[in-house]
Design a protein around this motif. Structure first.
Motif, mmCIF file in Angstrom:
data_model
loop_
_atom_site.group_PDB
_atom_site.id
_atom_site.type_symbol
_atom_site.label_atom_id
_atom_site.label_comp_id
_atom_site.label_asym_id
_atom_site.label_seq_id
_atom_site.Cartn_x
_atom_site.Cartn_y
_atom_site.Cartn_z
ATOM 1 N N ASP A 157 0.835 -1.193 0.000
ATOM 2 C CA ASP A 157 0.000 0.000 0.000
ATOM 3 C C ASP A 157 0.877 1.253 0.000
ATOM 4 O O ASP A 157 0.591 2.229 -0.697
ATOM 5 N N TYR A 158 1.907 1.209 0.766
ATOM 6 C CA TYR A 158 2.872 2.302 0.850
ATOM 7 C C TYR A 158 3.499 2.522 -0.525
ATOM 8 O O TYR A 158 3.576 3.637 -1.021
ATOM 9 N N GLU A 161 1.145 4.287 -2.966
ATOM 10 C CA GLU A 161 1.024 5.724 -2.724
ATOM 11 C C GLU A 161 2.239 6.478 -3.249
ATOM 12 O O GLU A 161 2.108 7.535 -3.865
ATOM 13 N N LEU A 162 3.430 5.936 -3.009
ATOM 14 C CA LEU A 162 4.640 6.586 -3.521
ATOM 15 C C LEU A 162 4.604 6.633 -5.044
ATOM 16 O O LEU A 162 4.944 7.634 -5.659
ATOM 17 N N TYR A 185 12.063 0.439 -5.669
ATOM 18 C CA TYR A 185 11.203 0.563 -4.475
ATOM 19 C C TYR A 185 10.438 -0.733 -4.259
ATOM 20 O O TYR A 185 10.346 -1.256 -3.156
ATOM 21 N N ILE A 189 10.275 -3.249 -1.028
ATOM 22 C CA ILE A 189 8.993 -3.560 -0.389
ATOM 23 C C ILE A 189 8.758 -5.072 -0.339
ATOM 24 O O ILE A 189 8.389 -5.623 0.704
ATOM 25 N N ARG B 47 1.287 11.569 5.790
ATOM 26 C CA ARG B 47 0.378 10.562 5.266
ATOM 27 C C ARG B 47 -0.909 10.527 6.073
ATOM 28 O O ARG B 47 -1.993 10.392 5.536
ATOM 29 N N TYR B 90 5.819 10.050 4.985
ATOM 30 C CA TYR B 90 6.257 9.064 3.992
ATOM 31 C C TYR B 90 7.707 8.621 4.134
ATOM 32 O O TYR B 90 8.014 7.450 3.995
ATOM 33 N N PHE B 91 8.605 9.575 4.399
ATOM 34 C CA PHE B 91 10.026 9.225 4.451
ATOM 35 C C PHE B 91 10.625 9.653 5.782
ATOM 36 O O PHE B 91 10.132 10.578 6.440
ATOM 37 N N VAL B 154 6.088 5.809 7.923
ATOM 38 C CA VAL B 154 5.141 4.713 7.715
ATOM 39 C C VAL B 154 5.711 3.424 8.297
ATOM 40 O O VAL B 154 5.011 2.669 8.987
ATOM 41 N N VAL B 192 14.560 -0.601 5.650
ATOM 42 C CA VAL B 192 13.696 -0.175 4.551
ATOM 43 C C VAL B 192 13.641 1.346 4.497
ATOM 44 O O VAL B 192 13.711 1.936 3.416
ATOM 45 N N MET B 196 14.644 3.420 1.140
ATOM 46 C CA MET B 196 13.626 4.249 0.487
ATOM 47 C C MET B 196 14.138 5.679 0.325
ATOM 48 O O MET B 196 13.894 6.326 -0.683
ATOM 49 N N LEU B 199 16.659 5.897 -2.501
ATOM 50 C CA LEU B 199 15.995 5.837 -3.801
ATOM 51 C C LEU B 199 15.324 7.160 -4.132
ATOM 52 O O LEU B 199 15.418 7.661 -5.244
#
Lengths: 206, 206, 206, 206
Positions: A157-158, A161-162, A185, A189, B47, B90-91, B154, B192, B196, B199
């Motif tokens: 889900d994350y 959204e990204l 990404y 995940i 978020r 988000y990040f 998240v 993670v 992320m 990236l």
């Protein structure tokens, strides 16, 4: 014009009410499924539920993109995601327990299944999609209304959204490079979902 | 009894209304911060937002656990998290942009900060905590009301939920083994978040 | 075009967030006022609260109807009801207790008052309107944002809803006859408010 | 103890989910009924809908008051209002149009009807009550779950709220005087409903 006519028909209160009815039945059934599975697994499986009815505007766009006739009948008969429900669950294997419980509801008919987890989309998108026909009763008639259920993990889900946040970058002409990066990404995940699952199983055995 | 007296005082409508006021001001300010940062970063940072007022029952428990006097005054004066707001972004680096914007609000006073990201709790818990005094005006008086803000990614939020699901296993006497496993979850999560971030920075440079 | 330009400016996230902030402060303050007055009167006064930000579309229409310049600056400077809050209370005299409490908030400035109860509109519409400036702080700046508060009884609120349902009949050319009839509704409503008030006072004296 | 046992059973997630399911089906069906009747009458009939599941605590109290056995089975089999839905409509005759549409739903069974409009309770309470059995499907089973629907006008609803605010006065020993006064409220309310109806019919004939 055609576009105007289809919009008026799609936005008619009884049409909207019928799709909303199908969504409400699905949401409330999924809450029963969660209550049931929570008991069996001794932990909740569903983290959150949400839903939407596709707007008349995006229905028209989708029909045009697919080069279909822009009429109310084509929309209702050929589009499976006018009513949509999204289920986000904690672990990747929860997805299959939930899907299985949906399949076992005697009054639902599964019209179609797409497993974008086993076979992710090119973009890296992962989810399990079920198209389900839900009986909608009003007065003396029962109609089957289709609902698309997207079932995915927190991590998937994350990612989704990204990915939608990246759209403007793609439009800005860097399509290929962005796609390569979002694919990465998606791999991160997928990796986290796998590790989390292993860890949970280890804990369960304790 | 003491316990009853403190509950009545804590649940008084004006007391609840004052904490709710502080929470509402914080939530609506955070929405302005997000509108502002979304424009600067060309993508949303927050978020979701949620909030709660601690129940009288868990306030009493916390005072007992901390071996403090179980009175209304001690609760209001010594507990910083009666009003709580959670920000999920988000990040991992979004956390600091948001915290920074909170710090720069001229009418807020930062009372305390705890960086459980740089230094996670033993359990593996990660978040940035700010204790903020928010001015609450009513009639001709302005009082400073403390609100605890927890800011996390998240991934950190997902971990915190899994951790609270594990509680019953810990109670069941397997404390050490479970703690070791949840610690491993925390490491996967931290990994993670790091990937992320790398990236995203790569994409931003495109 | 002008119309498009003003819409883009009005719908900018920071502009919307500022109006939402003013509304949220007003709503949460009214909840404190209600908690306070409930204690004093030993019964709740406010039955429900709602709010809305005027859409860009109806802002443009209102400027055109009033023959003002259709610009963002004219909208923000001359329209008092871009942010609106409605308070519905149980009895007609509750309205003045609530208005009075709003007037006594030291950080609010009352810009204007219209008493459509003492002097109903031609249509029969009754409510007390206050235009209030609410301080909105962001970073190191505080701006005064105007909010229109409409305070009315349950009966007046019911009338207003029926009146808006009648609109299509008025458009259908029976303007005069419908206006006469809705005026009669208004009289019935005013009568019920008066009687309910008398009865309540009788009970209070018991 | 008995009281504890019944509470645990009533609060079991699957039991709560089943009642919630019945309520959701009823609410969503009532929204379809409103969409349908709005079209026929060229105006909305339902002003608002709300619902609640009776708490375990008030279920126990009701069983005790009625001198029935305090068991889960007695509660589920003999109480008709564990799941409750309230419908508030604009005019007194709307009540019968809505009730009629509920009666004509082929999958619902009307178990009981009480017309407290034709025959108000001693307190002055007016509403139309329907006890309806709604089919709740889960996996391969369908159970009939009872829902109590209370249908009333805006005026009747207003009265019911005022009446419940008066409770503390009644407890304070002035039972008779208060009852006489609330009875008078009820008469004012009945009067307004009658007049509003006459006026609406006059307008419709224009």
């Amino acid at each position: 014009m055609e576009t105007n006519k289809i919009k008026v028909k799609l936005e008619a209160p009884m049409v909207q009410a019928r799709y909303q009815y199908a969504i409400d039945v699905m949401l409330t059934r999924l809450r029963m499924i969660d209550a049931d599975l929570t008991k069996k697994n001794e932990r909740p499986l569903i983290r959150n539920l949400c839903s939407r009815i596709k707007t008349a505007e995006s229905i028209v766009k989708k029909l045009e993109r697919k080069e279909r006739e822009v009429t109310f009948e084509t929309a209702v008969n050929t589009l499976n995601d006018i009513a949509g429900v999204r289920v986000v669950c904690y672990f990747a294997d929860d997805i299959y327990q939930i899907a299985d419980a949906v399949r076992r509801q005697k009054d639902f008919t599964i019209v179609k299944e797409k497993n974008y987890i086993r076979k992710p989309k090119k973009s890296g998108y992962q989810s399990l999609h079920l198209i389900v026909e839900v009986p909608v009763t009003y007065l003396d008639k029962t109609t089957a209304v289709r609902v698309e259920i997207q079932i995915r993990s927190v991590a998937m889900d994350y990612w989704a959204e990204l990915d939608s946040q990246m759209c403007y970058k793609k439009d800005a002409g860097q399509l290929e490079a962005v796609e390569k990066a979002t694919k990465q990404y998606a791999d991160v995940i997928a990796g986290v979902d796998k590790k989390m699952l292993e860890l949970r199983k280890k804990i369960q055995k304790m």
